[in-house]
Design a protein around this motif. Structure first.
Motif, PDB file in Angstrom:
ATOM      1  N   TYR A 245       1.012  -1.239  -0.104  1.00 46.42           N
ATOM      2  CA  TYR A 245      -0.045  -0.246  -0.106  1.00 46.42           C
ATOM      3  C   TYR A 245       1.030   1.306   0.048  1.00 46.42           C
ATOM      4  O   TYR A 245       0.612   2.135  -0.703  1.00 46.42           O
ATOM      5  CB  TYR A 245      -0.892   0.085   1.362  1.00 46.42           C
ATOM      6  N   PHE A 246       2.013   1.150   0.759  1.00 46.57           N
ATOM      7  CA  PHE A 246       2.867   2.376   0.851  1.00 46.57           C
ATOM      8  C   PHE A 246       3.586   2.688  -0.428  1.00 46.57           C
ATOM      9  O   PHE A 246       3.846   3.618  -0.807  1.00 46.57           O
ATOM     10  CB  PHE A 246       3.692   2.133   2.031  1.00 46.57           C
ATOM     11  N   ALA A 247       3.932   1.427  -0.824  1.00 51.17           N
ATOM     12  CA  ALA A 247       4.410   1.553  -2.250  1.00 51.17           C
ATOM     13  C   ALA A 247       3.874   2.405  -3.467  1.00 51.17           C
ATOM     14  O   ALA A 247       4.298   2.945  -4.193  1.00 51.17           O
ATOM     15  CB  ALA A 247       5.335   0.300  -2.801  1.00 51.17           C
ATOM     16  N   ASN A 248       2.703   1.789  -3.301  1.00 53.85           N
ATOM     17  CA  ASN A 248       1.630   2.312  -4.429  1.00 53.85           C
ATOM     18  C   ASN A 248       1.425   3.712  -4.389  1.00 53.85           C
ATOM     19  O   ASN A 248       1.137   4.285  -5.178  1.00 53.85           O
ATOM     20  CB  ASN A 248       0.173   1.264  -4.253  1.00 53.85           C
ATOM     21  N   THR A 249       1.389   4.220  -3.173  1.00 57.17           N
ATOM     22  CA  THR A 249       1.259   5.558  -2.778  1.00 57.17           C
ATOM     23  C   THR A 249       2.676   6.522  -3.524  1.00 57.17           C
ATOM     24  O   THR A 249       2.593   7.595  -3.740  1.00 57.17           O
ATOM     25  CB  THR A 249       0.964   5.917  -1.415  1.00 57.17           C
ATOM     26  N   LYS A 250       3.615   5.776  -3.274  1.00 55.21           N
ATOM     27  CA  LYS A 250       4.789   6.609  -3.793  1.00 55.21           C
ATOM     28  C   LYS A 250       5.495   6.163  -5.090  1.00 55.21           C
ATOM     29  O   LYS A 250       5.974   7.398  -5.795  1.00 55.21           O
ATOM     30  CB  LYS A 250       6.038   5.964  -2.751  1.00 55.21           C
ATOM     31  N   ILE A 251       5.038   5.270  -5.765  1.00 59.86           N
ATOM     32  CA  ILE A 251       5.546   4.771  -7.139  1.00 59.86           C
ATOM     33  C   ILE A 251       4.174   4.912  -8.131  1.00 59.86           C
ATOM     34  O   ILE A 251       3.327   3.965  -7.886  1.00 59.86           O
ATOM     35  CB  ILE A 251       6.171   3.334  -7.185  1.00 59.86           C
ATOM     36  N   GLU A 252       4.380   5.710  -9.221  1.00 60.12           N
ATOM     37  CA  GLU A 252       3.154   5.970  -9.949  1.00 60.12           C
ATOM     38  C   GLU A 252       3.333   4.769 -10.859  1.00 60.12           C
ATOM     39  O   GLU A 252       4.296   4.216 -11.459  1.00 60.12           O
ATOM     40  CB  GLU A 252       3.305   7.118 -10.830  1.00 60.12           C
ATOM     41  N   GLY A 253       2.048   3.994 -11.152  1.00 60.79           N
ATOM     42  CA  GLY A 253       2.071   3.137 -12.188  1.00 60.79           C
ATOM     43  C   GLY A 253       2.047   1.570 -11.487  1.00 60.79           C
ATOM     44  O   GLY A 253       2.020   0.616 -12.389  1.00 60.79           O
ATOM     45  N   LEU A 254       2.654   1.548 -10.242  1.00 56.21           N
ATOM     46  CA  LEU A 254       2.878   0.167  -9.874  1.00 56.21           C
ATOM     47  C   LEU A 254       1.804  -0.586  -9.707  1.00 56.21           C
ATOM     48  O   LEU A 254       1.655  -1.790  -9.806  1.00 56.21           O
ATOM     49  CB  LEU A 254       3.637   0.502  -8.376  1.00 56.21           C
ATOM     50  N   SER A 255       0.710  -0.204  -9.121  1.00 51.27           N
ATOM     51  CA  SER A 255      -0.846  -0.717  -9.125  1.00 51.27           C
ATOM     52  C   SER A 255      -1.125  -1.322 -10.314  1.00 51.27           C
ATOM     53  O   SER A 255      -1.652  -2.508 -10.342  1.00 51.27           O
ATOM     54  CB  SER A 255      -1.731   0.099  -8.463  1.00 51.27           C
ATOM     55  N   GLU A 256      -0.932  -1.031 -11.256  1.00 49.56           N
ATOM     56  CA  GLU A 256      -1.217  -1.484 -12.833  1.00 49.56           C
ATOM     57  C   GLU A 256      -0.451  -2.787 -13.027  1.00 49.56           C
ATOM     58  O   GLU A 256      -0.710  -3.508 -13.760  1.00 49.56           O
ATOM     59  CB  GLU A 256      -0.748  -0.437 -13.926  1.00 49.56           C
ATOM     60  N   LEU A 257       0.768  -2.902 -12.232  1.00 53.59           N
ATOM     61  CA  LEU A 257       1.590  -4.108 -12.414  1.00 53.59           C
ATOM     62  C   LEU A 257       0.989  -5.294 -11.623  1.00 53.59           C
ATOM     63  O   LEU A 257       1.382  -6.330 -11.662  1.00 53.59           O
ATOM     64  CB  LEU A 257       2.838  -3.984 -12.231  1.00 53.59           C
ATOM     65  N   GLN A 258      -0.066  -4.979 -10.751  1.00 48.90           N
ATOM     66  CA  GLN A 258      -0.495  -6.113  -9.875  1.00 48.90           C
ATOM     67  C   GLN A 258      -1.621  -6.691 -10.252  1.00 48.90           C
ATOM     68  O   GLN A 258      -2.765  -6.231 -10.891  1.00 48.90           O
ATOM     69  CB  GLN A 258      -0.883  -5.383  -8.460  1.00 48.90           C
ATOM     70  N   SER A 259      -1.845  -8.238  -9.780  1.00 47.25           N
ATOM     71  CA  SER A 259      -3.052  -8.866 -10.286  1.00 47.25           C
ATOM     72  C   SER A 259      -3.481  -9.282  -8.896  1.00 47.25           C
ATOM     73  O   SER A 259      -2.955 -10.158  -8.018  1.00 47.25           O
ATOM     74  CB  SER A 259      -2.652 -10.034 -11.218  1.00 47.25           C
ATOM     75  N   ASN A 260      -4.882  -9.110  -8.609  1.00 50.60           N
ATOM     76  CA  ASN A 260      -5.543  -9.298  -7.384  1.00 50.60           C
ATOM     77  C   ASN A 260      -5.779 -10.940  -7.373  1.00 50.60           C
ATOM     78  O   ASN A 260      -5.445 -11.409  -6.123  1.00 50.60           O
ATOM     79  CB  ASN A 260      -7.175  -8.851  -7.192  1.00 50.60           C
TER      80      ASN A 260
END
Length: 298
Positions: A245-260
């Motif tokens: 969660y912390f990494a997603n708030t700091k690194i733009e576009g990181l959430s797009e590389l994640q698969s639920n």
């Protein structure tokens, strides 16, 4: 004068210092979870790169709009074309659109200067990852070139070869490192539980002397170890969740590389791994202590 009585805490069968055990197992599971998260991100990034491998099909200049549309539909029906959300990834760029884009980017109106548009209509198609081998792409290029109205078929061959080679190297490294990491984590958890059970070895012998069966002695240890492993897994997953969660708030576009779906699978693996390794390590350690003689226990 009052008499001070010393109270000794009675050891309970199956109990051992849980704080140090849970801390050690949580740390080990967190490390393997962190590596699993890296694998998920790498896999998604690889997928994104592969999904953007394109092939450009340049068409003859004398084709009508209907003929261009027909070629586009023909290519869309091919099994090697990448499909996203049930839509074949085939795009037609007309020579008028290409000229307009070129003029906007360069600011030079070459059409007015030449008196004609020398560009060609282009059909751009994305290729499925399973067809990215050089031999497959060469066959696809050869097949498309035989379609009536096609002038030339191109793709960046060197880039595709470089991608395939790098992906192969990354896969080997990740597989090798994951096996080593899994082995190290399993050994770490195993040694942690063995050390924790070391203080219980005489209690195990006492239970044997009063006639307790091996199953009766093992049961509380196995239940407690499995519970500790599961709790450690939950804590490891929670720490990973906070970190992500912390990494997603700091690194733009990181959430797009994640698969639920894959994150859920990783969560399940961590929980099962903590429980199973804790159970197996405890079972092996107790079995060893049950076979030792009194002299060997010392």
């Amino acid at each position: 004068m009052s008499v001070k009585e010393k109270k000794f805490k009675k050891k309970k069968l199956g109990s051992y210092p849980f704080v140090s055990v849970i801390f050690s197992i949580t740390l080990a599971l967190f490390v393997i979870g962190l590596f699993g998260l890296l694998v998920i991100l790498t896999d998604k990034l690889t997928q994104n790169i592969q999904e953007n491998v394109e092939m450009q099909v340049f068409l003859n200049k004398d084709l009508s709009n209907n003929e261009v549309t027909k070629i586009s539909k023909t290519l869309s029906s091919k099994d090697y074309v990448y499909v996203k959300n049930e839509i074949p990834q085939v795009t037609t760029i007309t020579k008028q659109e290409a000229a307009k884009q070129f003029i906007e980017e360069t600011g030079e109106d070459f059409v007015s200067f030449l008196g004609d548009n020398p560009l060609r209509d282009v059909v751009v198609l994305k290729i499925k990852p399973e067809f990215h081998l050089s031999e497959n792409l060469a066959e696809i290029k050869k097949e498309i070139a035989t379609i009536r109205g096609v002038y030339e078929v191109t793709y960046i061959e060197n880039l595709v070869n470089s991608i395939n080679e790098n992906l192969a190297k990354i896969s080997v490294v990740l597989i090798g490192f994951s096996l080593i990491l899994f082995l190290v984590v399993a050994i770490l958890i195993n040694n942690t539980i063995k050390l924790a059970l070391f203080s219980q070895r005489f209690l195990i012998r006492s239970m044997q002397l009063v006639g307790a069966t091996s199953t009766f002695i093992q049961k509380p240890f196995l239940i407690r170890a499995s519970l500790y492993g599961f709790i450690s897994g939950v804590l490891a997953v929670a720490i990973l969740g906070v970190l992500l969660y912390f990494a997603n708030t700091k690194i733009e576009g990181l959430s797009e590389l994640q698969s639920n779906d894959k994150l859920l699978i990783l969560t399940g693996i961590i929980l099962v791994l903590g429980t199973v390794v804790g159970f197996i390590s405890t079972f092996a350690a107790i079995k060893k202590y049950l076979k030792l003689s009194l002299d060997e226990l010392y």
